[in-house]
Design a protein around this motif. Sequence first.
Motif, PDB file in Angstrom:
ATOM      1  N   PRO A 298      31.660  33.160  35.885  1.00 40.76           N
ATOM      2  CA  PRO A 298      31.711  33.452  34.322  1.00 40.76           C
ATOM      3  C   PRO A 298      32.294  32.237  33.817  1.00 40.76           C
ATOM      4  N   VAL A 299      31.837  32.280  32.441  1.00 41.48           N
ATOM      5  CA  VAL A 299      32.472  31.183  31.436  1.00 41.48           C
ATOM      6  C   VAL A 299      33.350  31.417  30.618  1.00 41.48           C
ATOM      7  N   SER A 300      34.599  30.723  30.588  1.00 42.72           N
ATOM      8  CA  SER A 300      35.668  31.050  29.715  1.00 42.72           C
ATOM      9  C   SER A 300      36.419  29.817  29.395  1.00 42.72           C
ATOM     10  N   VAL A 301      36.976  29.867  28.132  1.00 45.35           N
ATOM     11  CA  VAL A 301      38.044  28.900  27.940  1.00 45.35           C
ATOM     12  C   VAL A 301      39.046  29.582  26.938  1.00 45.35           C
TER      13      VAL A 301
ATOM     14  N   THR B 175      35.013  34.089  26.214  1.00 46.43           N
ATOM     15  CA  THR B 175      34.311  34.308  27.458  1.00 46.43           C
ATOM     16  C   THR B 175      32.948  34.578  27.255  1.00 46.43           C
ATOM     17  N   LEU B 176      32.195  34.453  28.387  1.00 48.18           N
ATOM     18  CA  LEU B 176      30.717  35.077  28.498  1.00 48.18           C
ATOM     19  C   LEU B 176      30.803  35.287  30.042  1.00 48.18           C
ATOM     20  N   PRO B 177      29.939  36.490  30.343  1.00 49.65           N
ATOM     21  CA  PRO B 177      29.919  37.222  31.497  1.00 49.65           C
ATOM     22  C   PRO B 177      29.170  36.395  32.693  1.00 49.65           C
ATOM     23  N   SER B 178      28.389  35.472  32.302  1.00 47.09           N
ATOM     24  CA  SER B 178      27.702  34.585  33.338  1.00 47.09           C
ATOM     25  C   SER B 178      27.627  33.125  32.511  1.00 47.09           C
ATOM     26  N   LYS B 179      27.111  32.440  33.428  1.00 45.46           N
ATOM     27  CA  LYS B 179      26.500  30.856  32.900  1.00 45.46           C
ATOM     28  C   LYS B 179      25.089  30.765  32.761  1.00 45.46           C
ATOM     29  N   ILE B 180      24.420  31.692  33.439  1.00 43.82           N
ATOM     30  CA  ILE B 180      23.067  31.676  33.814  1.00 43.82           C
ATOM     31  C   ILE B 180      22.156  32.848  32.961  1.00 43.82           C
ATOM     32  N   TYR B 181      21.310  32.222  32.181  1.00 42.28           N
ATOM     33  CA  TYR B 181      20.298  33.378  31.237  1.00 42.28           C
ATOM     34  C   TYR B 181      19.222  32.722  31.141  1.00 42.28           C
TER      35      TYR B 181
END
Length: 386
Positions: free
Chosen positions: A165-168, A181-187
């Motif tokens: 996941p992506v989070s800052v 936050t994003l649930p994933s880096k891949i879309y």
Amino acid sequence: MDKLRSNAKFKIHVENENLIMYGVSSESAGCVLRGVVNLQLQETTKIKSIGLSLAGRMTVSWTEGVGNGHDRLFREEKAVLDHQWTFLPKQQKLHVLGAGSYTYAFELVLPGDLPESTYVPNIYTVQYQLKATIERSTFLPNICNRKIVHISRQLLPFAPEFLEPVSVANQWANKLDYEITLPSKIYTHGDQIPITVRITPLSDALRVRHLSCTFKEYMVCRSGNQGFLNTRARAHGRVLFSTRDDKFGRTNSNDGGHFVEWTKVQMIPLSNSLLDLQCDIQNDSIRIKHKIKFVLSLINSDGHVSELRAALPITICAVNKTGLPAYEEAWRSLPYNPASMLALLYQQSSVLPSYNSIAPSTLAPAADQRHNLPPTYDEIPWLVSN
């Protein structure tokens, strides 16, 4: 009798218009292009030849200032792929084809080091195009049909980038805590990206002017063998999505010593178009990447305006899968089967090819002829439904 304007229907059908190469160029096994060319004649026609070509072209161009207010156009174009198929070769006498339908199958293994299809306006383009040509008798125009084939590159399955996941999260100037936050880096194309923004103000006097979110595509092109094309890179960026919320964080009250939390879920829709949204690319000629940027504009207790900025990188891939292909997609990796392509042609056209027109091209030695014949018309609907 031949006419200046032919009534023939001539089309290219491919198994998949969007081909995917897995892994980096030095490791990829490439992919396979399969399809059929279908010709439907309403009357007896004389033809010199029937052929098909696949051309891949890379073009790099931009305008460079040369002083005194003058610009110079630099352009570099090269072929990255050329392949020819001949279905009906030239001969001394013209071929005479009777009215009916004629189908020609083709297949080509594409190397894994091919550059991906790319379109950066006025800077960098890689395009692959099929062109089928019927060469007619003298003084009559040829009949042509074209189809674009898009080639993408995909990370190998189970790469860590698919799972993380992506989070800052951080504290800003002792005035607020934030987390994005994003649930994933891949879309991939057509996805919806859900982004959760949480802001906890540490001062009751802090006010929000607005929260903006921007999705951008960044491209850097390095290509050429000489002159400026070799020594200077060209950058290009474009905004694919942008929104601004002027009501975010309007409520900010202290209740029992606990400050409120400002929360928002922002959805970013991704285009289905391969031209409007490029996949991430990293090769010797071009780099394409994507970022989601946030700007939180704040008003401090003294009236001073401050901005909190954050950026999250994401990866746009051809497919968003981490495991094995779905059952309905597994057939794409199977050996070429003319019956499957005939079923595909049946789905795309209400007119089936003549059974007799396709049988001679698939005949085996006499002992096995019946076993190797194409399916009959009674069998083809069953193939399509199954």
